[in-house]
Design a protein around this motif. Structure first.
Motif, mmCIF file in Angstrom:
data_model
loop_
_atom_site.group_PDB
_atom_site.id
_atom_site.type_symbol
_atom_site.label_atom_id
_atom_site.label_comp_id
_atom_site.label_asym_id
_atom_site.label_seq_id
_atom_site.Cartn_x
_atom_site.Cartn_y
_atom_site.Cartn_z
ATOM 1 N N ILE A 84 -59.483 34.052 1.295
ATOM 2 C CA ILE A 84 -58.269 33.678 0.576
ATOM 3 C C ILE A 84 -57.161 33.216 1.515
ATOM 4 C CG2 ILE A 84 -58.636 35.191 -1.429
ATOM 5 C CD1 ILE A 84 -56.343 36.940 0.081
ATOM 6 N N ASP A 85 -57.430 33.253 2.830
ATOM 7 C CA ASP A 85 -56.315 33.020 3.753
ATOM 8 C C ASP A 85 -55.786 31.584 3.731
ATOM 9 O OD1 ASP A 85 -58.937 33.965 5.357
ATOM 10 O OD2 ASP A 85 -58.246 32.035 6.136
ATOM 11 N N HIS A 86 -56.482 30.667 3.088
ATOM 12 C CA HIS A 86 -55.957 29.303 2.986
ATOM 13 C C HIS A 86 -55.139 29.113 1.696
ATOM 14 C CE1 HIS A 86 -59.716 29.614 0.833
ATOM 15 N NE2 HIS A 86 -59.288 28.639 0.047
ATOM 16 N N LEU A 87 -55.134 30.148 0.819
ATOM 17 C CA LEU A 87 -54.452 30.001 -0.478
ATOM 18 C C LEU A 87 -52.966 30.370 -0.365
ATOM 19 C CD1 LEU A 87 -57.031 31.749 -2.873
ATOM 20 C CD2 LEU A 87 -56.654 29.283 -2.596
ATOM 21 N N PRO A 88 -52.094 29.720 -1.147
ATOM 22 C CA PRO A 88 -50.686 30.134 -1.177
ATOM 23 C C PRO A 88 -50.575 31.493 -1.884
ATOM 24 C CG PRO A 88 -51.088 28.452 -2.845
ATOM 25 C CD PRO A 88 -52.364 28.585 -2.054
ATOM 26 N N PRO A 89 -49.482 32.236 -1.632
ATOM 27 C CA PRO A 89 -49.353 33.600 -2.178
ATOM 28 C C PRO A 89 -49.608 33.685 -3.682
ATOM 29 C CG PRO A 89 -47.511 33.113 -0.727
ATOM 30 C CD PRO A 89 -48.313 31.846 -0.817
ATOM 31 N N ASN A 90 -49.067 32.735 -4.452
ATOM 32 C CA ASN A 90 -49.179 32.857 -5.912
ATOM 33 C C ASN A 90 -50.601 32.615 -6.421
ATOM 34 O OD1 ASN A 90 -49.253 30.151 -5.431
ATOM 35 N ND2 ASN A 90 -47.619 29.588 -6.860
ATOM 36 N N ARG A 91 -51.499 32.138 -5.537
ATOM 37 C CA ARG A 91 -52.886 31.964 -5.981
ATOM 38 C C ARG A 91 -53.810 33.049 -5.451
ATOM 39 N NH1 ARG A 91 -55.143 26.570 -5.052
ATOM 40 N NH2 ARG A 91 -56.859 27.546 -6.190
ATOM 41 N N ARG A 92 -53.233 34.043 -4.805
ATOM 42 C CA ARG A 92 -54.082 35.118 -4.275
ATOM 43 C C ARG A 92 -54.271 36.243 -5.278
ATOM 44 N NH1 ARG A 92 -53.085 35.457 2.253
ATOM 45 N NH2 ARG A 92 -53.056 33.206 2.546
ATOM 46 N N ASN A 93 -53.456 36.255 -6.330
ATOM 47 C CA ASN A 93 -53.587 37.254 -7.384
ATOM 48 C C ASN A 93 -53.420 38.689 -6.865
ATOM 49 O OD1 ASN A 93 -53.793 37.581 -10.102
ATOM 50 N ND2 ASN A 93 -56.005 37.859 -10.106
ATOM 51 N N ILE A 94 -52.392 38.874 -6.065
ATOM 52 C CA ILE A 94 -52.121 40.177 -5.468
ATOM 53 C C ILE A 94 -50.752 40.653 -5.945
ATOM 54 C CG2 ILE A 94 -51.640 41.364 -3.281
ATOM 55 C CD1 ILE A 94 -53.573 39.455 -1.909
ATOM 56 N N GLY A 95 -50.668 41.912 -6.376
ATOM 57 C CA GLY A 95 -49.378 42.491 -6.746
ATOM 58 C C GLY A 95 -48.683 43.013 -5.500
ATOM 59 N N VAL A 96 -47.391 42.734 -5.370
ATOM 60 C CA VAL A 96 -46.693 43.221 -4.171
ATOM 61 C C VAL A 96 -45.404 43.957 -4.524
ATOM 62 C CG1 VAL A 96 -47.617 41.470 -2.591
ATOM 63 C CG2 VAL A 96 -45.484 41.021 -3.790
ATOM 64 N N VAL A 97 -45.177 45.044 -3.832
ATOM 65 C CA VAL A 97 -43.869 45.709 -3.870
ATOM 66 C C VAL A 97 -43.424 45.795 -2.418
ATOM 67 C CG1 VAL A 97 -42.562 47.768 -4.486
ATOM 68 C CG2 VAL A 97 -44.489 47.068 -5.903
ATOM 69 N N PHE A 98 -42.550 44.872 -2.028
ATOM 70 C CA PHE A 98 -42.028 44.889 -0.669
ATOM 71 C C PHE A 98 -40.586 45.333 -0.727
ATOM 72 C CE2 PHE A 98 -45.014 41.568 1.468
ATOM 73 C CZ PHE A 98 -46.036 42.507 1.428
ATOM 74 N N GLN A 99 -40.202 46.031 0.323
ATOM 75 C CA GLN A 99 -38.860 46.603 0.326
ATOM 76 C C GLN A 99 -37.790 45.524 0.154
ATOM 77 O OE1 GLN A 99 -38.382 49.117 3.684
ATOM 78 N NE2 GLN A 99 -37.192 50.588 2.524
ATOM 79 N N HIS A 100 -38.012 44.375 0.762
ATOM 80 C CA HIS A 100 -36.975 43.341 0.714
ATOM 81 C C HIS A 100 -37.110 42.456 -0.537
ATOM 82 C CE1 HIS A 100 -40.415 41.577 2.772
ATOM 83 N NE2 HIS A 100 -40.063 40.456 2.200
ATOM 84 N N LEU A 101 -38.197 42.632 -1.288
ATOM 85 C CA LEU A 101 -38.330 41.876 -2.539
ATOM 86 C C LEU A 101 -37.809 42.750 -3.675
ATOM 87 C CD1 LEU A 101 -41.861 40.189 -2.348
ATOM 88 C CD2 LEU A 101 -39.635 39.147 -1.949
ATOM 89 N N VAL A 165 -47.810 45.152 -11.238
ATOM 90 C CA VAL A 165 -49.133 45.364 -11.854
ATOM 91 C C VAL A 165 -49.278 44.700 -13.222
ATOM 92 C CG1 VAL A 165 -49.511 47.533 -10.611
ATOM 93 C CG2 VAL A 165 -48.577 47.597 -12.942
ATOM 94 N N VAL A 166 -48.196 44.068 -13.734
ATOM 95 C CA VAL A 166 -48.200 43.576 -15.117
ATOM 96 C C VAL A 166 -49.259 42.500 -15.357
ATOM 97 C CG1 VAL A 166 -46.428 41.776 -14.823
ATOM 98 C CG2 VAL A 166 -46.668 42.926 -17.032
ATOM 99 N N PHE A 167 -49.609 41.771 -14.287
ATOM 100 C CA PHE A 167 -50.595 40.697 -14.486
ATOM 101 C C PHE A 167 -52.005 41.119 -14.080
ATOM 102 C CE2 PHE A 167 -50.726 39.313 -10.010
ATOM 103 C CZ PHE A 167 -49.562 39.878 -9.532
ATOM 104 N N ASP A 168 -52.222 42.445 -14.035
ATOM 105 C CA ASP A 168 -53.550 42.990 -13.724
ATOM 106 C C ASP A 168 -54.123 42.513 -12.400
ATOM 107 O OD1 ASP A 168 -53.790 44.519 -15.929
ATOM 108 O OD2 ASP A 168 -55.110 43.145 -17.022
ATOM 109 N N PRO A 169 -53.367 42.577 -11.319
ATOM 110 C CA PRO A 169 -53.952 42.145 -10.050
ATOM 111 C C PRO A 169 -55.029 43.133 -9.614
ATOM 112 C CG PRO A 169 -51.893 43.249 -9.637
ATOM 113 C CD PRO A 169 -52.043 43.168 -11.137
ATOM 114 N N PRO A 170 -56.111 42.678 -9.012
ATOM 115 C CA PRO A 170 -57.123 43.610 -8.522
ATOM 116 C C PRO A 170 -56.701 44.293 -7.224
ATOM 117 C CG PRO A 170 -57.810 41.350 -8.116
ATOM 118 C CD PRO A 170 -56.513 41.263 -8.854
#
Ligand SMILES: Nc1ncnc2c1ncn2[C@@H]1O[C@H](COP(=O)(O)OP(=O)(O)OP(=O)(O)O)[C@@H](O)[C@H]1O
Ligand SMILES: [Mg+2]
Length: 382
Positions: A84-101, A165-170
């Motif tokens: 997946i390393d060639h994909l942009p963030p929004n196409r990786r289907n990963i949920g993120v909780v970052f402190q600065h986000l 998690v709302v979009f069911d990321p794996p």
């Protein structure tokens, strides 16, 4: 909390849709500086893995690379065997909780949580349903109309989690998600996080530099230092069998006694300190050397009447007493050069020792590990 609300929404309550994450030989250079050096690790489907390490050790860099906000200099990232390393963030289907986000301050809780779904073009009636269910999941069903500024810190964290998690990321990435919370709330949230993660079955990677938090919530912990992986294992493995002095120091408290190797017999080693203390422990990752470090956990150090016929037994004097509620820590001087910390449970039968009091202190050979310098980071000689 009742599960009844989720019965028609199998994707939110079904366990086991988490996918594996692999980081392979990942390196990240900023000029000549390597923020990550050949990091390889696999996170199993549904597993809770914590990255633990001191500030600047590469934890956030690893997370940003997995999420797609940082491009690796070399190496690969795979989800379920697919690169997946060639994909942009929004196409990786990963949920993120970052402190600065942080949450969007001008949007209501419901709109914050709906955001990833609207970005994905989910129809509005489905959005409303999913938002309601996820807010139920984090036990904030009536908070949808509020603004983030009208929530407590812990409630904001739960909304951030709901949004992730709302979009069911794996796969879910949490970078210091509880960093801003006070101790009590943090402990409640740790339990909450673990419960939600279990319930959803999401493969989760969390960053923390709080070792207690890591030991509490993780299936496995990856200890990082200087952009590299020091050791990966279950909390118990790391605690009981640290592979390096760095891990022994970083995960849990430890006494570290440096000395010259006197004898090596079978799986044990005896060292002699500059203060002429002779002590014995189990060899760990042994590499022939003349200087070694013995590491023993404070709770394995016995004091006073508790000391039986153990291999390591010394006379000492109490130099300091730290009362910590459920336990007491004694600093005990056993030679001009050597002190030990003993952590004793504050049980009714324990008769308190006082500063200046003479006592006996000791531990079993099986309760200490001895490392040679070749396995260390080279910085442990005091
Ligand atoms: N954009 C950048 N340019 C140069 N160096 C960077 C950059 N981003 C990170 N670094 C360096 O990379 C190293 C690893 O940083 P990283 O943010 O991964 O650390 P961390 O383990 O998350 O630390 P902390 O616990 O403080 O958050 C640090 O020494 C940092 O200064
Ligand atoms: Mg960081």
């Amino acid at each position: 909390m009742s599960d009844a609300g989720f019965s028609s929404c199998p994707s939110i309550e079904t366990r086991g849709f988490g996918k594996s994450v692999q980081v392979r030989l990942a390196s990240k250079f900023y000029g000549d500086f390597a923020a990550l050096k050949d990091v390889t690790l696999t996170v199993n489907p549904g597993e809770f893995l914590t990255l633990l390490g001191p500030s600047g050790s590469g934890k956030t860099t690893t997370m940003m690379a997995i999420a797609g906000f940082t491009e690796l200099s070399s190496g690969a990232i795979l989800i379920d065997e697919n690169r997946i390393d060639h994909l942009p963030p929004n196409r990786r289907n990963i949920g993120v909780v970052f402190q600065h986000l942080a949450l969007f301050p001008h949007m209501s809780v419901a709109d914050n949580v709906a955001f990833p779904l609207r970005m994905r073009g989910v129809p509005e009636d489905k959005v409303r349903l999913r938002v309601r269910r996820v807010l139920e999941l984090v036990e904030l069903p009536t908070f949808g109309e509020r603004l983030p500024s009208q929530l407590s810190g812990g409630q904001q964290q739960r909304v951030a989690f709901a949004r992730a998690v709302v979009f069911d990321p794996p796969v879910l990435l949490l970078d210091e998600p509880l960093g801003a919370l006070d101790r009590k709330l943090r402990e409640n949230m740790q339990a909450e996080l673990k419960r939600l993660q279990r319930q959803l079955g999401i493969t989760t990677i969390m960053v923390t530099h709080d070792q207690e938090e890591a030991l509490t919530v993780s299936d496995r912990i990856a200890v990082m230092s200087n952009g590299q992986l020091e050791q990966i294992g279950s909390p118990e493995e790391l605690y009981q069998y640290p592979a390096t002095p760095f891990v022994a120091d970083f995960v849990g408290d430890s006494n570290r006694i440096v000395g010259t190797v006197r004898t090596v017999a079978g799986d044990t080693c005896t060292i002699v300190t500059a203060g002429a203390i002779e002590c014995i422990g189990k060899k760990r990752n042994w590499d022939d050397a003349s200087v070694a470090a013995l590491v023993v956990r404070p709770e394995r150090v016995l004091v006073g009447r508790e000391v039986g016929a153990v291999a390591n037994r010394f006379n000492g004097v109490i130099e300091n007493v730290n009362y910590a509620g459920d336990s007491i820590k004694y600093v005990i001087r056993i030679s001009r050069e050597d002190t030990l910390v003993a952590k004793v449970r504050n049980a009714p039968h324990h008769s308190r020792l006082h500063v200046g009091e003479a006592t006996v202190v000791g531990w079993g050979a099986d309760d200490a590990v001895v490392f040679t310098p070749a396995n260390s980071l080279g910085d442990y000689r005091n």
